[in-house]
Design a protein around this motif. Sequence first.
Motif, PDB file in Angstrom:
ATOM      1  N   GLN A  35       0.834  -1.198   0.000  1.00 56.63           N
ATOM      2  CA  GLN A  35       0.000   0.000   0.000  1.00 56.63           C
ATOM      3  C   GLN A  35       0.874   1.255   0.000  1.00 56.63           C
ATOM      4  O   GLN A  35       2.053   1.188   0.298  1.00 56.63           O
ATOM      5  CB  GLN A  35      -0.934   0.018   1.220  1.00 56.63           C
ATOM      6  CG  GLN A  35      -0.246   0.064   2.560  1.00 56.63           C
ATOM      7  CD  GLN A  35       0.137  -1.319   3.071  1.00 56.63           C
ATOM      8  OE1 GLN A  35      -0.521  -2.304   2.787  1.00 56.63           O
ATOM      9  NE2 GLN A  35       1.225  -1.394   3.813  1.00 56.63           N
ATOM     10  N   PRO A  36       0.268   2.413  -0.351  1.00 58.53           N
ATOM     11  CA  PRO A  36       1.011   3.674  -0.273  1.00 58.53           C
ATOM     12  C   PRO A  36       1.502   3.905   1.147  1.00 58.53           C
ATOM     13  O   PRO A  36       0.848   3.520   2.114  1.00 58.53           O
ATOM     14  CB  PRO A  36      -0.032   4.722  -0.666  1.00 58.53           C
ATOM     15  CG  PRO A  36      -1.044   3.969  -1.475  1.00 58.53           C
ATOM     16  CD  PRO A  36      -1.082   2.595  -0.855  1.00 58.53           C
ATOM     17  N   GLY A  37       2.684   4.528   1.255  1.00 58.80           N
ATOM     18  CA  GLY A  37       3.232   4.778   2.576  1.00 58.80           C
ATOM     19  C   GLY A  37       4.109   6.008   2.620  1.00 58.80           C
ATOM     20  O   GLY A  37       4.376   6.655   1.613  1.00 58.80           O
ATOM     21  N   GLY A  38       4.566   6.298   3.802  1.00 60.44           N
ATOM     22  CA  GLY A  38       5.350   7.492   4.074  1.00 60.44           C
ATOM     23  C   GLY A  38       4.506   8.453   4.891  1.00 60.44           C
ATOM     24  O   GLY A  38       3.290   8.553   4.695  1.00 60.44           O
ATOM     25  N   ALA A  39       5.150   9.167   5.805  1.00 58.93           N
ATOM     26  CA  ALA A  39       4.414  10.059   6.712  1.00 58.93           C
ATOM     27  C   ALA A  39       3.582  11.087   5.963  1.00 58.93           C
ATOM     28  O   ALA A  39       2.420  11.328   6.309  1.00 58.93           O
ATOM     29  CB  ALA A  39       5.387  10.742   7.669  1.00 58.93           C
ATOM     30  N   ILE A  40       4.154  11.701   4.913  1.00 54.60           N
ATOM     31  CA  ILE A  40       3.378  12.735   4.222  1.00 54.60           C
ATOM     32  C   ILE A  40       2.255  12.131   3.391  1.00 54.60           C
ATOM     33  O   ILE A  40       1.217  12.756   3.199  1.00 54.60           O
ATOM     34  CB  ILE A  40       4.256  13.672   3.375  1.00 54.60           C
ATOM     35  CG1 ILE A  40       4.887  12.965   2.184  1.00 54.60           C
ATOM     36  CG2 ILE A  40       5.279  14.388   4.241  1.00 54.60           C
ATOM     37  CD1 ILE A  40       5.416  13.906   1.114  1.00 54.60           C
TER      38      ILE A  40
END
Length: 173
Positions: A35-40
């Motif tokens: 899945q999409p990830g990263g804090a922003i």
Amino acid sequence: MTVLLMGDINVDTTMTIHKYPKLGGDALANQISTQPGGAIVNSSASLAGLGESVGLLASTGQDAWAEMVLAPLEALGVDISRVVRLPDATTGLIFLPIVNGERTMFSYRGANELFHPDWVTSQTLQGIDLLHLSGYALLTQPYRDAVKKAVRLAREEDIPISLDMALEPVLQH
């Protein structure tokens, strides 16, 4: 209010395994998801879901991984026009094996590390009410200088700045 988020864009692959194998060994996953990830990315999706106007300032590859993240964000109304797509880079990837409920992260920052200060201008911040930064953007050059430039320009325009200071940058500095 329009929020611009600057930081890493990643694709997260989580996999549940029974135990870590010995060095050079194999482990079978019981469950896997990508899945999409990263804090922003996570923050922008949440803010868009709350009806806020939100955009991203980041870099990805020109690959299927980028599409996996950017297409759903765009469908949520996230402005991705400030995302620089690099043809010779790979979008950031994070692999997260989970053993007994505990996750470990193996990160490949890829195109994230290549974000350049030249891609931040006063026009980049036009119409922005808040600049939100992820601490991971401070890990390496030239990204660190791009963040410094964005902060300087935001201050010149009296745009408030917030920072999500991620664990790894805190430990390194």
